[in-house]
Design a protein around this motif. Structure first.
Motif, PDB file in Angstrom:
ATOM      1  N   ILE A  73      -8.051 -32.627  26.792  1.00  0.00           N
ATOM      2  CA  ILE A  73      -7.141 -31.349  27.521  1.00  0.00           C
ATOM      3  C   ILE A  73      -6.843 -31.872  28.922  1.00  0.00           C
ATOM      4  CG2 ILE A  73      -7.767 -29.961  25.948  1.00  0.00           C
ATOM      5  CD1 ILE A  73      -9.120 -28.408  27.811  1.00  0.00           C
ATOM      6  N   GLY A  74      -7.429 -32.713  29.721  1.00  0.00           N
ATOM      7  CA  GLY A  74      -7.146 -33.137  31.009  1.00  0.00           C
ATOM      8  C   GLY A  74      -7.697 -31.658  31.902  1.00  0.00           C
ATOM      9  N   PHE A  75      -8.771 -31.211  31.578  1.00  0.00           N
ATOM     10  CA  PHE A  75      -9.114 -29.919  32.669  1.00  0.00           C
ATOM     11  C   PHE A  75      -9.366 -30.438  33.840  1.00  0.00           C
ATOM     12  CE2 PHE A  75     -12.391 -27.037  34.189  1.00  0.00           C
ATOM     13  CZ  PHE A  75     -11.568 -25.726  34.309  1.00  0.00           C
ATOM     14  N   ALA A  76      -8.715 -29.817  34.935  1.00  0.00           N
ATOM     15  CA  ALA A  76      -9.250 -30.065  36.193  1.00  0.00           C
ATOM     16  C   ALA A  76      -9.100 -28.721  37.084  1.00  0.00           C
ATOM     17  CB  ALA A  76      -8.151 -30.988  36.891  1.00  0.00           C
ATOM     18  N   PRO A  77     -10.216 -28.296  37.439  1.00  0.00           N
ATOM     19  CA  PRO A  77     -10.450 -27.005  38.285  1.00  0.00           C
ATOM     20  C   PRO A  77      -9.547 -27.112  39.351  1.00  0.00           C
ATOM     21  CG  PRO A  77     -12.304 -27.886  38.452  1.00  0.00           C
ATOM     22  CD  PRO A  77     -11.617 -29.030  37.539  1.00  0.00           C
ATOM     23  N   SER A  78      -9.032 -25.539  39.757  1.00  0.00           N
ATOM     24  CA  SER A  78      -8.475 -25.424  40.941  1.00  0.00           C
ATOM     25  C   SER A  78      -9.501 -25.472  42.248  1.00  0.00           C
ATOM     26  CB  SER A  78      -7.806 -24.075  41.002  1.00  0.00           C
ATOM     27  OG  SER A  78      -8.773 -22.957  41.000  1.00  0.00           O
ATOM     28  N   GLN A  79      -8.950 -25.463  43.543  1.00  0.00           N
ATOM     29  CA  GLN A  79      -9.766 -25.623  44.717  1.00  0.00           C
ATOM     30  C   GLN A  79     -10.848 -24.517  44.738  1.00  0.00           C
ATOM     31  OE1 GLN A  79     -10.498 -28.178  46.800  1.00  0.00           O
ATOM     32  NE2 GLN A  79      -9.222 -29.550  45.703  1.00  0.00           N
ATOM     33  N   LEU A  80     -10.100 -23.153  44.386  1.00  0.00           N
ATOM     34  CA  LEU A  80     -11.057 -21.934  44.345  1.00  0.00           C
ATOM     35  C   LEU A  80     -11.878 -22.075  43.391  1.00  0.00           C
ATOM     36  CD1 LEU A  80     -11.182 -18.774  45.084  1.00  0.00           C
ATOM     37  CD2 LEU A  80      -9.434 -18.563  43.307  1.00  0.00           C
ATOM     38  N   ILE A  81     -11.931 -22.562  42.164  1.00  0.00           N
ATOM     39  CA  ILE A  81     -12.936 -22.530  41.068  1.00  0.00           C
ATOM     40  C   ILE A  81     -13.998 -23.397  41.686  1.00  0.00           C
ATOM     41  CG2 ILE A  81     -13.380 -22.822  38.693  1.00  0.00           C
ATOM     42  CD1 ILE A  81     -12.238 -20.085  39.081  1.00  0.00           C
ATOM     43  N   GLN A  82     -13.588 -24.618  42.329  1.00  0.00           N
ATOM     44  CA  GLN A  82     -14.501 -25.570  42.710  1.00  0.00           C
ATOM     45  C   GLN A  82     -15.590 -24.949  43.657  1.00  0.00           C
ATOM     46  OE1 GLN A  82     -13.000 -29.740  43.134  1.00  0.00           O
ATOM     47  NE2 GLN A  82     -11.218 -29.275  41.994  1.00  0.00           N
ATOM     48  N   SER A  83     -15.223 -24.358  44.562  1.00  0.00           N
ATOM     49  CA  SER A  83     -15.768 -23.446  45.540  1.00  0.00           C
ATOM     50  C   SER A  83     -16.737 -22.610  44.983  1.00  0.00           C
ATOM     51  CB  SER A  83     -15.100 -22.863  46.609  1.00  0.00           C
ATOM     52  OG  SER A  83     -14.313 -21.732  46.198  1.00  0.00           O
ATOM     53  N   ARG A  84     -16.775 -22.394  43.713  1.00  0.00           N
ATOM     54  CA  ARG A  84     -17.859 -21.394  43.329  1.00  0.00           C
ATOM     55  C   ARG A  84     -19.043 -22.096  43.017  1.00  0.00           C
ATOM     56  NH1 ARG A  84     -15.034 -17.217  44.964  1.00  0.00           N
ATOM     57  NH2 ARG A  84     -13.163 -16.512  43.810  1.00  0.00           N
ATOM     58  N   THR A  85     -20.243 -21.187  43.085  1.00  0.00           N
ATOM     59  CA  THR A  85     -21.455 -21.754  43.004  1.00  0.00           C
ATOM     60  C   THR A  85     -21.590 -21.829  41.198  1.00  0.00           C
ATOM     61  OG1 THR A  85     -22.379 -20.386  44.682  1.00  0.00           O
ATOM     62  CG2 THR A  85     -23.925 -21.223  43.026  1.00  0.00           C
ATOM     63  N   VAL A  86     -22.204 -23.064  41.031  1.00  0.00           N
ATOM     64  CA  VAL A  86     -22.524 -23.402  39.611  1.00  0.00           C
ATOM     65  C   VAL A  86     -24.049 -23.737  39.635  1.00  0.00           C
ATOM     66  CG1 VAL A  86     -22.294 -24.942  37.499  1.00  0.00           C
ATOM     67  CG2 VAL A  86     -20.469 -24.215  38.943  1.00  0.00           C
ATOM     68  N   LEU A  87     -24.685 -22.811  38.735  1.00  0.00           N
ATOM     69  CA  LEU A  87     -26.125 -22.739  38.548  1.00  0.00           C
ATOM     70  C   LEU A  87     -26.424 -23.363  37.258  1.00  0.00           C
ATOM     71  CD1 LEU A  87     -27.170 -19.189  39.409  1.00  0.00           C
ATOM     72  CD2 LEU A  87     -27.235 -20.993  40.825  1.00  0.00           C
ATOM     73  N   ASN A  88     -27.263 -24.475  37.500  1.00  0.00           N
ATOM     74  CA  ASN A  88     -27.879 -25.134  36.146  1.00  0.00           C
ATOM     75  C   ASN A  88     -29.100 -24.769  35.452  1.00  0.00           C
ATOM     76  OD1 ASN A  88     -28.214 -27.012  33.993  1.00  0.00           O
ATOM     77  ND2 ASN A  88     -27.747 -28.772  35.389  1.00  0.00           N
ATOM     78  N   THR A  89     -28.984 -23.754  34.760  1.00  0.00           N
ATOM     79  CA  THR A  89     -30.012 -23.149  34.131  1.00  0.00           C
ATOM     80  C   THR A  89     -30.107 -23.396  32.751  1.00  0.00           C
ATOM     81  OG1 THR A  89     -28.725 -21.230  33.321  1.00  0.00           O
ATOM     82  CG2 THR A  89     -29.960 -21.023  35.530  1.00  0.00           C
ATOM     83  N   ASP A  90     -29.556 -24.533  32.326  1.00  0.00           N
ATOM     84  CA  ASP A  90     -29.571 -25.139  30.872  1.00  0.00           C
ATOM     85  C   ASP A  90     -31.142 -25.574  30.726  1.00  0.00           C
ATOM     86  OD1 ASP A  90     -29.246 -26.750  28.749  1.00  0.00           O
ATOM     87  OD2 ASP A  90     -29.297 -28.470  29.945  1.00  0.00           O
ATOM     88  N   PRO A  91     -31.838 -25.525  29.621  1.00  0.00           N
ATOM     89  CA  PRO A  91     -32.900 -25.933  29.357  1.00  0.00           C
ATOM     90  C   PRO A  91     -33.430 -27.347  29.674  1.00  0.00           C
ATOM     91  CG  PRO A  91     -32.196 -24.452  27.885  1.00  0.00           C
ATOM     92  CD  PRO A  91     -31.088 -24.470  28.333  1.00  0.00           C
ATOM     93  N   VAL A  92     -32.336 -28.087  29.140  1.00  0.00           N
ATOM     94  CA  VAL A  92     -32.557 -29.506  29.024  1.00  0.00           C
ATOM     95  C   VAL A  92     -32.751 -30.142  30.701  1.00  0.00           C
ATOM     96  CG1 VAL A  92     -31.589 -31.899  28.558  1.00  0.00           C
ATOM     97  CG2 VAL A  92     -31.752 -30.142  27.005  1.00  0.00           C
TER      98      VAL A  92
END
Length: 954
Positions: free
Chosen positions: A108-127
């Motif tokens: 689908i060619g998803f590409a986040p906006s600058q605003l969304i890219q500035s948000r914190t992403v936590l990696n709490t995935d078990p793997v």
């Protein structure tokens, strides 16, 4: 409002606005199916204040995972388009957690906006969290190494250095050197079996197998190894000896409960591993140290990761690929132990330090350039020590001893005048560490002698010996605190550096255990115990020599017929001895036993053991050495080869020689020499190293008769050549092919062989000889008038070296065979050999195959043969010879009636050249075959020459 597109399994982002709410609605069921981890999404939405705690509780209250995803999607959609976009951003960023959605997000060619890219992403995935935990665990475990004799741990980066790593084939033939550790995991080089998954790393004791794995762990932990590896599981094979025959485990328990447990959702982590096994790397260290009486042959293989099985069955199934097929498995073991071929994806040998490695290591250990020079000069003057330094463990011990004496004696970095044996090095190291308990001050140095140090530490040494001996009898290398306490070792003794504490994983979880720094150290203290303990008689003294006895006899029965068989050495081992058999620890014990009972050690030991007992043990050992060697050689296969009585010896013979050399007794050496009832020793593929050459020379220089010596396909290098100097006076045949000999070693051969001038055969195939070495060999040919056979194929000799050799051949009236296959002498070298061939009186066999010879060189050789009556066999395979050259050979055949075999395989000859050769054959009665296989002849053209049986086209 935009128009909703028709959904497909994959699609594109709908045009218009709002975009992401519609996207989540359109692909709702796709997301419900593939989102298996809602906790990670909730954590990120909470972190960025997109959801409240109450929202998260509503999601978590749903009874099933699909219900949780649907509720989460409802909440996100109700919060607006920005929140929906952020949800997609998290799905894209955390690839491990949402691996099934990555193709859809790309489609689908998803590409986040600058605003969304500035948000914190936590990696709490078990793997991902488990991968981070593994990296931390392995990073801590690989950062430091407890070095021999040290109270503190040293940084691995300060101690580790790459060694020579060689790719080998099924039959241990060389496939080239490995450039870096990454090459171990490279799927494009050195592959022996595409279906297999185990990379087998083999090498002698002390060569650095465990440290190599520790280095790999550190590289992976720091992100410098293959980024596709998400799981790194490291096991020591001895762990599998801790389990009882009745114990069973499933694979998940082996990995998580006996290695590293996931902090959350272990089932999800294990499911990911099963689904993507290629993301896992397993390392199993020290297969030779595995000791178990579990009968592996009686247990069925397991292919299910969920069904419990005995841990050894799990190990075998992992190595064979029946479990976690696709995962990479890296296994180490000492030289001599083999595993089934169907397991082998790649096989490598650790060869230790090359001369350049040794120099680099000296610069690291001795930053002062003057000290480096003095150290290397003294090592060069003592070939035995220099050979030991090819083994990284011994090199480190020797260098540390040099450092100690340099600091202790204010820079007087001097070696004793006598030969230092392996026993001397370990005695030296033991003295260094015993002296560490001595009080020191700024104004007073420790001055006590070695005798005083051993006398003061006799209680500690005896306790260490008791512990080592008890373990050696049972092939036990890890000791419990109770076993250590039972040996009477004190807390202070544990700080000397001979033992190190380890956390060993067993059925009950982690427990504190102890092991000797290296198995050779345990062997040393075992031998020490056998010598100094009053209760050890002569029968018990020789119990570890069992393998030396002829079939059907034990070592004790050889010298002491009344002594019963050694049940402790037979034991109940695995029913399938391969791949779980190894006896090097017994061999090292025997080696140190010989060193400790040598005459040179009498002064040291007379304060530790009664003189009468020492004499009795020494006499029994000497008798056994002589009897064993004579009996062993008597039972070896023999054959007559061109007037020689040849005996094919085995690696056990090398161990015998090592033991004899360790005694440093000329009397023992003379007795051993009498037992060699042959004048041609064949020691090919015996895993002999350069240090073994000094042991071989120690015995052979007492033979006093002319000998043939075949040492092809070992690991001798230039040091080994130097160590053979004392027996060159007796050698008429010397074969050193495939031994990493360079020009430096060839120079030694020239200097020694031209003194005695009795050489008839010199084999140096597949070494590293350049034009410099070729000039030395030419001098040998000039001065040794008895030399008949010279093998120099697959070296690095160019036209310059070829011309020198050809000139020497021209001047020799004895040479009969020359092998130059696989060099690069080219046309210039070929012309020089053509000049040598013209009217040569003795040369019968010549190979110039694969030498880059083209038209001019080929024509010169053909014309020269018109005036030669000695050559019978001529190999010119794999050059660049064309029809013009064939025409010249056809003219030669009309004149030369003595050549019988001409090989022109894999050249550039067409049907035209073949026709010219065929037309010349009726005029020649001597030629037996002309081989043209692999030339530029089509099958239908080859049929034209079927009638001429001497012309072989296919």
């Amino acid at each position: 409002m935009m128009e909703t597109p028709v959904p497909s399994e994959m699609g594109t982002i709908p045009s218009g606005s709002p975009t992401y709410i519609k996207l989540l609605v359109t692909y709702r069921e796709l997301l419900v199916t593939h989102v298996r981890n809602t906790r990670c999404l909730l954590d990120n939405l909470l972190e960025n204040d997109y959801l409240s705690e109450e929202d998260a509780e509503i999601v978590c209250a749903c009874p099933t995972q699909p219900d949780k995803v649907r509720k989460l999607l409802d909440l996100v959609q109700s919060k607006g388009d920005e929140v929906c976009e952020f949800l997609l951003h998290v799905l894209q960023r955390l690839q491990d957690a949402y691996v099934d959605l990555q193709p859809w997000l790309s489609e689908i060619g998803f590409a986040p906006s600058q605003l969304i890219q500035s948000r914190t992403v936590l990696n709490t995935d078990p793997v991902s969290r488990y991968t981070q935990k593994l990296r931390h665990h392995l990073g801590c475990d690989s950062k430091f190494i407890l070095c021999y004799g040290q109270k503190e741990e040293l940084l691995l980066d300060d101690v580790y250095m790459d060694t020579v790593v060689e790719l080998v084939g099924f039959a241990n033939e060389s496939l080239g050197l490995l450039g870096s550790l990454d090459g171990l995991l490279d799927h494009s080089t050195g592959i022996l079996n595409e279906q297999a998954e185990t990379v087998f790393v083999s090498g002698n004791a002390g060569v650095g197998k465990s440290m190599l794995l520790q280095r790999l762990q550190g590289l992976w932990a720091s992100g410098q190894l293959d980024a596709g590896i998400k799981f790194f599981f490291h096991f020591r094979c001895r762990l599998f000896s801790c389990f009882q025959a009745s114990d069973t485990l499933c694979l998940q328990d082996l990995l998580f409960k006996h290695y590293c447990y996931p902090e959350q959702d272990p089932e999800e982590v294990f499911a990911f591993l099963l689904r993507f096994p290629h993301t896992a790397l397993f390392t199993f260290d020290g297969l030779d140290e595995l000791s178990s009486d579990f009968d592996l042959s009686s247990a069925p293989d397991t292919t299910s990761p969920l069904e419990p099985a005995h841990p050894l069955v799990l190990l075998a199934s992992l190595l064979s690929g029946k479990l976690l097929k696709g995962a990479t498995k890296l296994l180490t073991a000492r030289t001599g132990l083999e595993i089934p071929r169907q397991f082998l994806r790649k096989k490598v040998f650790l060869r230790g330090f090359s001369p350049s490695h040794l120099q680099t290591y000296a610069r690291r250990m001795f930053p002062d350039r003057a000290l480096q020079t003095r150290l290397l000069d003294q090592l060069e003057a003592n070939p035995n020590l220099c050979s030991l330094c090819a083994v990284p463990l011994f090199c480190w011990i020797i260098f540390r001893c040099f450092q100690h004496f340099y600091s202790a004696f204010q820079g007087a970095l001097q070696l004793p005048d006598c030969t230092l044996t392996l026993t001397d090095i370990f005695l030296l190291a033991t003295e260094v560490h015993l002296n560490r308990t001595q009080p020191t001050s700024l104004v007073q140095r420790n001055t006590r002698s070695q005798v005083e140090a051993f006398h003061a530490g006799r209680g500690t040494l005896h306790s260490l010996g008791r512990l080592a001996h008890g373990g050696m009898e049972r092939s036990l290398f890890v000791f419990s605190p109770e076993q250590v306490q039972a040996s009477a070792l004190q807390e202070g003794d544990l700080q000397l550096g001979f033992l190190k504490a380890v956390l060993e994983l067993g059925p009950g979880g982690e427990q504190l255990s102890y092991e000797f720094f290296h198995i050779t150290l345990q062997a040393f203290f075992t031998a020490f115990f056998l010598v100094v303990d009053d209760r050890v008689g002569t029968q018990h003294l020789l119990r570890f020599f069992q393998e030396w006895a002829p079939p059907g006899k034990t070592a004790a029965a050889t010298c002491f017929p009344s002594f019963p068989p050694f049940r402790c050495l037979g034991g109940r081992r695995l029913a399938r001895e391969d791949p779980f058999k190894n006896k090097d620890h017994f061999h090292f014990t025997n080696l140190f036993l010989c060193g400790l009972l040598s005459k040179a050690r009498q002064k040291l030991l007379q304060h530790l053991v009664p003189a009468a007992a020492l004499k009795r043990k020494r006499r029994a050992l000497w008798a056994h050495l002589f009897t064993s060697l004579k009996s062993y050689l008597k039972n070896l296969p023999r054959m007559k080869v061109e007037g020689y009585n040849q005996v094919q010896a085995m690696p056990t013979f090398i161990w015998m020689l090592r033991c004899i050399y360790e005694t440093q007794s000329e009397e023992v050496g003379q007795l051993a020499a009498r037992g060699i009832c042959a004048n041609y020793l064949k020691l090919t593929y015996c895993n002999a190293c350069s240090a073994d050459c000094s042991a071989l020379a120690f015995v052979l220089h007492h033979v006093h008769q002319r000998l043939g010596l075949d040492l092809d396909n070992n690991n001798l290098n230039d040091y080994g050549v130097r160590e053979l100097q004392s027996c060159f006076r007796w050698l008429t045949i010397i074969r050193l092919s495939v031994n990493q000999v360079t020009d430096s070693g060839v120079k030694v051969l020239y200097e020694e062989l031209t003194k005695y001038k009795i050489l008839t055969y010199l084999g140096l195939y597949n070494n590293q000889i350049t034009d410099v070495g070729a000039k030395y060999i030419a001098q040998i040919l000039n001065e040794c008038k008895t030399l008949t056979h010279l093998k120099l194929g697959l070296n690095k000799i160019t036209s310059e070296g070829g011309r020198c050799l050809a000139m020497a051949v021209k001047n020799s009236s004895s040479i009969m065979e020359i092998g130059m296959w696989g060099n690069t002498i080219g046309d210039e070298g070929a012309k020089a050999f053509a000049e040598a061939l013209r009217n040569h009186p003795s040369l019968t066999n010549l190979s110039l195959a694969f030498n880059g010879i083209s038209t001019e060189g080929g024509k010169s050789l053909a014309r020269a043969l018109q005036r030669n009556t000695s050559l019978r066999i001529f190999w010119l395979t794999k050059n660049e010879l064309n029809d013009e050259v064939a025409e010249n050979f056809a003219e030669m055949l009309r004149v030369n009636q003595t050549l019988t075999h001409l090989w022109l395989i894999q050249n550039q000859i067409t049907a035209k050249g073949a026709t010219q050769l065929a037309e010349a054959l009726p005029r020649n009665t001597g030629i037996v075959e002309i081989c043209l296989n692999g030339n530029l002849l089509k099958p239908e053209e080859a049929k034209m020459f079927e009638a001429e049986k001497r012309l072989i086209c296919f």
